[in-house]
Every structure is written in structure tokens, then in C-alpha cells.
Design an enzyme around this catalytic site. Structure first.
Site, short mmCIF file in Angstrom:
data_model
loop_
_atom_site.label_atom_id
_atom_site.label_comp_id
_atom_site.label_asym_id
_atom_site.label_seq_id
_atom_site.Cartn_x
_atom_site.Cartn_y
_atom_site.Cartn_z
CE LYS A 24 -1.17 4.78 -1.01
NZ LYS A 24 -1.24 3.62 -1.39
O1 G3P Z 1 -2.31 -0.19 0.80
C1 G3P Z 1 -0.88 -0.40 1.28
C2 G3P Z 1 -0.62 -1.62 0.96
O2 G3P Z 1 -0.16 -1.67 -0.32
C3 G3P Z 1 0.62 -1.99 1.96
O3 G3P Z 1 0.22 -3.62 2.26
O4 G3P Z 1 0.72 -5.57 2.66
O5 G3P Z 1 2.55 -4.26 1.86
O6 G3P Z 1 1.62 -4.05 4.19
P1 G3P Z 1 1.23 -4.45 2.91
#
Ligand code: G3P
Length: 217
Positions: free
Chosen positions: A83
């Protein structure tokens, strides 16, 4: 639609994996921090558990070091997707690692133009962050629609991995639009089972089972 689980918690991955719900796993530095585990160790454990792609994120911001980190990450297991962030250096690392035959997930994508660049650089997955766009009063779903249109217009094979999923509606909308993959926290995936009419209907059946003393075993 493929389901990736957005976590580095082994027990949560295992529970969903046993049900055949896990087509892959995504992690990021915040999720690794939350797990309290060593990145290499926990990523290996996840790769041993799950057949599909397991995204592990680089820590560097320059292309050369990202490539070196990516090469170390892919040694963990065959199903690693490296990633990298959607920066110019990230795109350089993406191109180099995909040219070497590795899967690359380009993350922190917030626009369709960024997604177009990632596809040009050979990304296996593009991760648009829906929830974080919604957080700033933009429409996260709109970007998924735009990317779907653009990728289909030109036959790009990069898979749209809808990320930063915060609700079951994000999953439903992603499926309607035709995102290839969603990655969501285990709790959001499990919440998809909930419906008040299911609960109500089951309560009524249970009452009748009791009233009529219905027994199978
Ligand atoms: O896959 C990306 C994710 O982990 C981010 O999620 O909720 O931190 O914006 P969030």
C-alpha cells in the site's frame, strides 16, 4: 463484490473468514498501531489466515525507500499488496513494484483524477476514502461513481476498493455503483445482517414455537 476487512485484529478477521466473508484484508499504520503488534509479525499472521490480498502500507514518503519497504513487505507472503500513498513518489513506487509483478494498493485517494493517475501507474487497487470525504461535507459516493465511469470508459483493470467505509449504506451504495471491492471494519460488515423486521418476525415465531411446543430435536 469482494469484501476486504479493514483491520489488523486477528480474531475479528478469523470470525468473518470462517464464514467465507473475507476476500482480503487491508491494514494501515493507524490499524497496526491499534493492534499493538509488530507490523511484520501481525501481517504474516493475517496472510497465513486469509487467501486473498492483504494490504500492508509503507512508512516512507520517498519513492526509493517506499520501493525498498515494498520489496521487504512482499517477502512476508505471496498475497501481500503493497500500500502506497497517492503522492507523486507513491505513484513512482507503484509503477516500479507493479512492473516487478507485485500487487499495489494506492491509498489516500480523494479525487477521480488521482484515481486516473494510479490506474496509469498500474495500480492493482485504488482506495478512495468515502467517509473522510463525507466528513468534510463532500459526497464520497460521487467519487466512486466518477472512478467507475472513467475506468470503464478506458478499460482500466485497476480495482476500485471503496475505503473509509463507516456505514452499511456506504456498502450498499458502493455495490449499486459497482465498486469492485469494499473494505470495512468488521462491525460494519456484521451490521449488514440487522433488520428490525427480522427481529420482530423471529420473536413472533419463537412465541408460536413455545405456545405450540414445536420440537425438532
Ligand atoms: O481503509 C481506509 C480506512 O482504514 C480509513 O478509514 O474511518 O479512518 O477514514 P477511516
Amino acid at each position: 463484490m469482494k469484501f476486504f476487512v479493514d483491520t489488523a485484529e486477528i480474531d475479528a478477521i478469523a470470525e468473518l473468514n470462517d464464514l467465507g466473508m473475507v476476500d482480503g484484508v487491508t491494514t494501515n499504520p493507524s490499524l497496526i498501531k491499534k493492534s499493538g503488534r509488530d507490523i511484520i509479525e501481525v501481517t504474516k499472521e493475517i496472510c497465513d489466515l486469509v487467501d486473498g490480498p492483504v494490504s500492508a502500507e509503507v512508512t516512507a514518503t520517498d519513492a526509493e525507500t517506499m520501493i525498498a519497504e515494498g520489496r521487504k513487505l512482499v517477502e512476508i507472503a505471496e498475497n501481500i499488496a503493497v500500500k502506497v500513498p497517492l503522492t507523486w513518489d507513491g505513484l513512482k513506487a507503484c509503477k516500479s513494484l507493479t512492473d516487478d509483478g507485485h500487487m499495489v494498493n494506492v491509498t489516500l485517494c480523494f479525487s477521480a483524477n488521482q484515481a486516473l493517475l494510479a490506474a496509469k501507474a498500474g495500480a492493482s487497487f485504488i482506495s478512495p476514502f468515502i467517509g473522510r470525504l463525507d466528513d468534510i461535507n463532500l459526497d464520497g459516493m460521487e467519487i466512486i461513481e466518477d472512478i467507475r465511469t472513467i475506468y470503464d470508459n478506458y478499460g482500466f483493470e485497476t480495482e476500485i476498493l471503496a475505503a473509509s467505509i463507516r456505514s452499511v449504506n456506504h456498502i450498499l451504495d458502493s455495490a449499486r455503483i459497482g465498486a469492485d471491492v469494499i473494505t470495512a471494519p468488521p462491525a460494519v460488515i456484521k451490521a449488514m445482517v440487522n433488520h428490525p423486521l427480522t427481529d420482530k418476525g423471529l420473536d413472533a415465531f419463537l412465541a408460536d414455537i413455545k405456545a405450540a411446543d414445536i420440537k425438532i430435536l
